[in-house]
Every structure is written in structure tokens, then in C-alpha cells.
Design a protein around this motif. Structure first.
Motif, short mmCIF file in Angstrom:
data_model
loop_
_atom_site.label_atom_id
_atom_site.label_comp_id
_atom_site.label_asym_id
_atom_site.label_seq_id
_atom_site.Cartn_x
_atom_site.Cartn_y
_atom_site.Cartn_z
N ASP A 1 -7.54 5.01 3.57
CA ASP A 1 -7.31 3.83 2.73
C ASP A 1 -7.19 4.17 1.43
O ASP A 1 -6.56 3.58 0.65
N GLN B 1 0.71 -1.22 0.02
CA GLN B 1 0.03 -0.22 -0.16
C GLN B 1 1.09 1.07 -0.01
O GLN B 1 1.79 1.34 0.62
N LEU C 1 -14.30 0.65 4.33
CA LEU C 1 -13.30 1.55 4.18
C LEU C 1 -13.44 2.84 4.67
O LEU C 1 -14.48 3.41 5.04
N MET D 1 -11.14 -5.52 1.03
CA MET D 1 -10.95 -4.44 1.84
C MET D 1 -12.41 -3.91 2.33
O MET D 1 -13.17 -3.47 1.52
#
Lengths: 111, 117
Positions: free
Chosen positions: B85, B36, B81, B78
Motif C-alpha cells: 500500500d 493511487q 495496511l 485504509m
């Protein structure tokens, strides 16, 4: 604690060699030095890695000091497309602990 | 040569929604990694899989989960959220050699950009 220390930024003239230093004074005997780079918003790109001998491939050369506490990535003839963030990472080669990127060096190649 | 394929390339979601990112590794690569990268930040390792088993775990939130399937592709799920993010999510793949361990040469995809509104 960070395993490597790199200058936050460097400039290089187009066509000249770019020498990017990395300090890794706490490197262990089984740890390799890896270099990756990331051109703006693209996925990181593997460049080269080495243990103790100097290494060269089509992209770059890696010079590791005899005590292995520091290394230098050399781009022999930098081009504008080499402008990127360069990451030096220390890790055991065969390791289930994967690549962790720390703060790299932003290299700007100028015309 | 075939590279790592990620989809979708761009995704916009609302807070509290769920998102799924997919990664198709280079053919014959058996290990996948997820990273990420927030705005202005360095890539942060989330999780990796070798032969469909979790290999290593980094700073992956509990709201996220991932798996690797029998065809070696991987999905990052995911949920709930949050604005934080919003990031580029990179997948990488490699070929394990010695006893399932990798040499450290990872091949990255072009990333999936998630925007949470």
C-alpha cells in the motif's frame, strides 16, 4: 485492452516543438481525447481535450486526424519544465466512468 | 487560486495499522476522485464521489473505504495496511456540469505519500 498507444519515451531539444503522438484506433463517436501530464511525483495536470476539431490553449495544441484514430499533442516551444510523463486518454466527455491513466510517454526536454 | 488540498503530505505506518487521508476540493467543486500511484507506476483510479454519493469505482481494495462529506471534502480510510500500500495517493476534484457528469477536466492535489513499514 488499452484504448490508447503511446511511445514510451521521447526527447526534445529546448525551444523546439515537442510532438507527442497517440494512437486510439478503437475510439467511439462520443469519446474525446484528453491529455494530461505528470511532472515527477506531482499530481497529474490537465492539458487539453478535443473531439474532432483541432484545439489550442495556452499550454498546447491538439491535432486529431480526420478519422480520429490518432492524435498529436504539440508543445510549441518546449522548455526544461515540460519534462514529464504525458498521458493520452480516451473517454466520453460526460461520463461517470472516470479518468484511467495508462502507460504514457516520458518526454525529456534537453538543453 | 485555491487548489486541491491533501493532508497529511507524508504518513508512515506499520503493517496492519490504519491510515486516513483527507482531501479538500477546490471551492464549489462537487466531485472528488482518489488515485493511487505506486513507485514507478502510473496513477490508478480508486474511487470517486459526486454530491456525497459514490460515482465510479476502480481498483480499490476491500480494505479501503472512502466517503465524501457535506462540505464536499473526502476521506480515504485504509485498514490492515500492507507493504504494497506504500504509494502516493492523489485526490482530484472537478465541477460536474451536465446531469452530474463531469467534463473530464480534473484538478489534482500534490498527493499524500504513505509509507508502510
Amino acid at each position: 485492452d488499452a484504448k490508447t498507444t503511446q511511445p514510451p519515451s521521447m526527447d526534445c531539444a529546448e525551444g523546439r516543438a515537442a510532438n507527442l503522438p497517440c494512437n486510439h484506433s478503437t475510439i467511439s463517436g462520443n469519446e474525446y481525447v484528453y491529455w494530461y501530464r505528470q511532472i515527477h511525483s506531482q499530481g497529474p495536470q490537465y492539458i487539453i481535450h478535443g473531439l474532432k476539431n483541432n484545439e489550442t490553449n495556452e499550454m498546447a495544441s491538439l491535432i486529431i486526424t480526420e478519422d480520429r484514430k490518432s492524435s498529436t499533442l504539440i508543445l510549441p516551444h518546449a522548455t526544461l519544465r515540460d519534462t514529464a510523463v504525458y498521458y493520452c486518454i480516451v473517454r466520453a466527455q460526460y461520463n461517470n466512468n472516470d479518468m484511467r491513466f495508462g502507460a504514457g510517454t516520458r518526454l525529456t526536454v534537453k538543453p | 487560486a485555491a487548489g486541491v488540498i491533501q493532508s497529511p503530505r507524508h504518513l508512515i505506518k506499520e503493517k496492519r495499522e490504519t491510515a486516513t487521508l483527507k482531501c479538500y476540493p477546490i471551492p464549489r467543486h462537487d466531485t472528488v476522485y482518489w488515485y493511487q500511484q505506486g513507485p514507478g507506476q502510473d496513477p490508478q483510479f480508486l474511487i470517486s464521489f459526486y454530491e456525497k454519493m459514490q460515482s465510479d469505482k476502480g481498483s480499490i481494495p476491500d480494505r479501503f473505504s472512502a466517503q465524501q462529506f457535506s462540505d464536499y471534502h473526502s476521506e480515504l480510510n485504509m485498514s490492515s495496511l500492507e507493504l504494497g500500500d506504500s504509494a502516493l495517493y492523489f485526490c482530484a476534484s472537478s465541477l460536474a456540469t451536465l446531469r452530474g457528469r463531469n467534463t473530464g477536466e480534473l484538478f489534482f492535489g500534490e498527493g499524500s505519500r504513505l509509507t508502510v513499514l
